[in-house]
Design an enzyme around this catalytic site. Structure first.
Site, PDB file in Angstrom:
ATOM      1  N   HIS A 125      -1.118   0.016  -9.724  1.00 51.73           N
ATOM      2  CA  HIS A 125      -1.753  -0.906  -8.764  1.00 51.73           C
ATOM      3  C   HIS A 125      -2.303  -2.154  -9.470  1.00 51.73           C
ATOM      4  CE1 HIS A 125      -3.721  -1.078  -4.524  1.00 51.73           C
ATOM      5  NE2 HIS A 125      -3.476  -2.297  -4.981  1.00 51.73           N
ATOM      6  N   ARG A 157       0.864  -1.181   0.000  1.00 55.61           N
ATOM      7  CA  ARG A 157       0.000   0.000   0.000  1.00 55.61           C
ATOM      8  C   ARG A 157       0.898   1.228   0.000  1.00 55.61           C
ATOM      9  NH1 ARG A 157      -3.366  -2.952  -1.464  1.00 55.61           N
ATOM     10  NH2 ARG A 157      -5.340  -3.473  -0.434  1.00 55.61           N
ATOM     11  N   GLU A 171      -3.181   7.569  -4.307  1.00 59.64           N
ATOM     12  CA  GLU A 171      -3.632   7.025  -5.592  1.00 59.64           C
ATOM     13  C   GLU A 171      -4.916   7.690  -6.041  1.00 59.64           C
ATOM     14  OE1 GLU A 171      -3.914   2.714  -5.588  1.00 59.64           O
ATOM     15  OE2 GLU A 171      -1.888   2.613  -4.832  1.00 59.64           O
TER      16      GLU A 171
END
Ligand code: GLV
Ligand code: GLV
Length: 325
Positions: A285, A238, A267
């Site tokens: 991602h 993450r 993000e």
């Protein structure tokens, strides 16, 4: 009796939808982007189960807007977008999809590691720009992998799978984890060390921890300054585990040699300056983005809801305190 309602916040592989349809009234938000917040708040008013995606914020406001909601099935292994404590308080069961994306994510970790070390993306750009003129002994030199030290931060399923993949390069493995990982120690002779030791001794540092209050900004200025100037940092977990602005500075100053990132602090935005650097490889991602992994995630996310409905143990529970509601 009318059927229970399940809402899916975005398109997922059909196998998941097909598992739910025989048992529930299923509605899917079928646009390709995230469902607008207002619409989501409206949709949850009359549902019993929610199948959600990382990009959806599942907070107090949402749970309070959903009086019938009994289960939230996260289409991911990580669930930092969900207020788990509040769900537990409200006796809402949360499930996730670990296991099935371990190989896919470990593979992407290695793709980034190899790409940054051997300057694959830079090389590709050079070719496309027509800048490759002739073989040159001093051109595009990169790093080596064989015999180097790989530091794994977080030795769960994914961290372990990443470490196992290093065998071909006969790398030394260091790991930082709250508990011992006997599998890593026996199979790969890995050593459990503290974070400082891992950062200062590793040639490659790869992060595989969940995002929690404790792991937020785990890697900042100080930690980056402990790393070797020849080292590479990889993150497929993450984004907020790394202080991204600090990383940009470290890369600009060549305090470390390079980074491979699949996840970002804010993000889908990336920190200012990150995209201008050549010593970083960035992917959007896509750690779990293989056909097999995404299908299995859909299957498990759906099965978790079906099992809850039939009072069977869900395949994976996040807040087991709520089991059996
Ligand atoms: C993906 O990032 C996941 O947590 O499953
Ligand atoms: C997630 O599946 C992990 O344990 O790393």
């Amino acid at each position: 009796m009318s059927r229970l309602k399940v809402f899916i916040t975005g398109q997922i592989p059909l196998v998941g939808v097909d598992l739910l349809k025989p048992h529930f009234d299923v509605e899917i938000y079928s646009q390709s982007k995230a469902i607008p917040r207002n619409l989501l708040l409206e949709k949850v008013q009359h549902i019993d189960g929610l199948l959600c995606i990382l990009r959806d914020k599942i907070d107090r406001e949402l749970m309070d807007a959903a009086p019938r909601l009994k289960t939230i099935s996260q289409y991911a292994v990580g669930y930092n977008n969900i207020d788990v404590d509040y769900a537990t308080q409200k006796r809402i069961l949360i499930t996730n999809t670990p296991g099935v994306l371990t190989d896919a994510t470990a593979d992407l970790t290695w793709a980034l590691l190899l790409a940054i070390t051997r300057r694959v993306v830079e090389g590709d750009k050079t070719m496309r720009r027509g800048e490759f003129k002739e073989f040159d002994p001093l051109f595009m030199l990169g790093g080596d992998l064989a015999g180097k030290t790989l530091g794994i931060i977080g030795a769960g399923r994914i961290g372990t799978a990443v470490a196992e993949r290093s065998a071909g390069w006969k790398m030394k493995i260091l790991y930082y984890n709250h508990s011992r990982n006997p599998q890593l120690e026996t199979k790969l002779n890995a050593a459990k060390v503290d974070l400082q030791t891992l950062l200062s001794k590793s040639d490659f540092v790869s992060i595989h921890l969940p995002l929690t209050a404790e792991t937020h900004h785990l890697i900042g200025h100080k930690e980056l300054s402990l790393m070797k100037s020849t080292a590479y940092l990889i993150n497929t977990s993450r984004g907020p585990l790394i202080h991204e602005t600090a990383l940009v500075k470290a890369l600009q100053d060549q305090q470390i040699t390079g980074a491979g990132l699949d996840v970002f602090e804010h993000e889908p935005q990336i920190a200012k300056g990150l995209g201008d650097l050549e010593n970083v490889v960035l992917t959007p991602h896509i750690g779990s983005a293989t056909i097999t992994a995404r299908n299995k995630m859909a299957e498990i996310a759906a099965q978790n809801i079906v099992n809850w409905h039939f009072k069977k143990e869900p395949v994976y529970i996040v807040n087991s305190e709520v089991r059996g509601n």
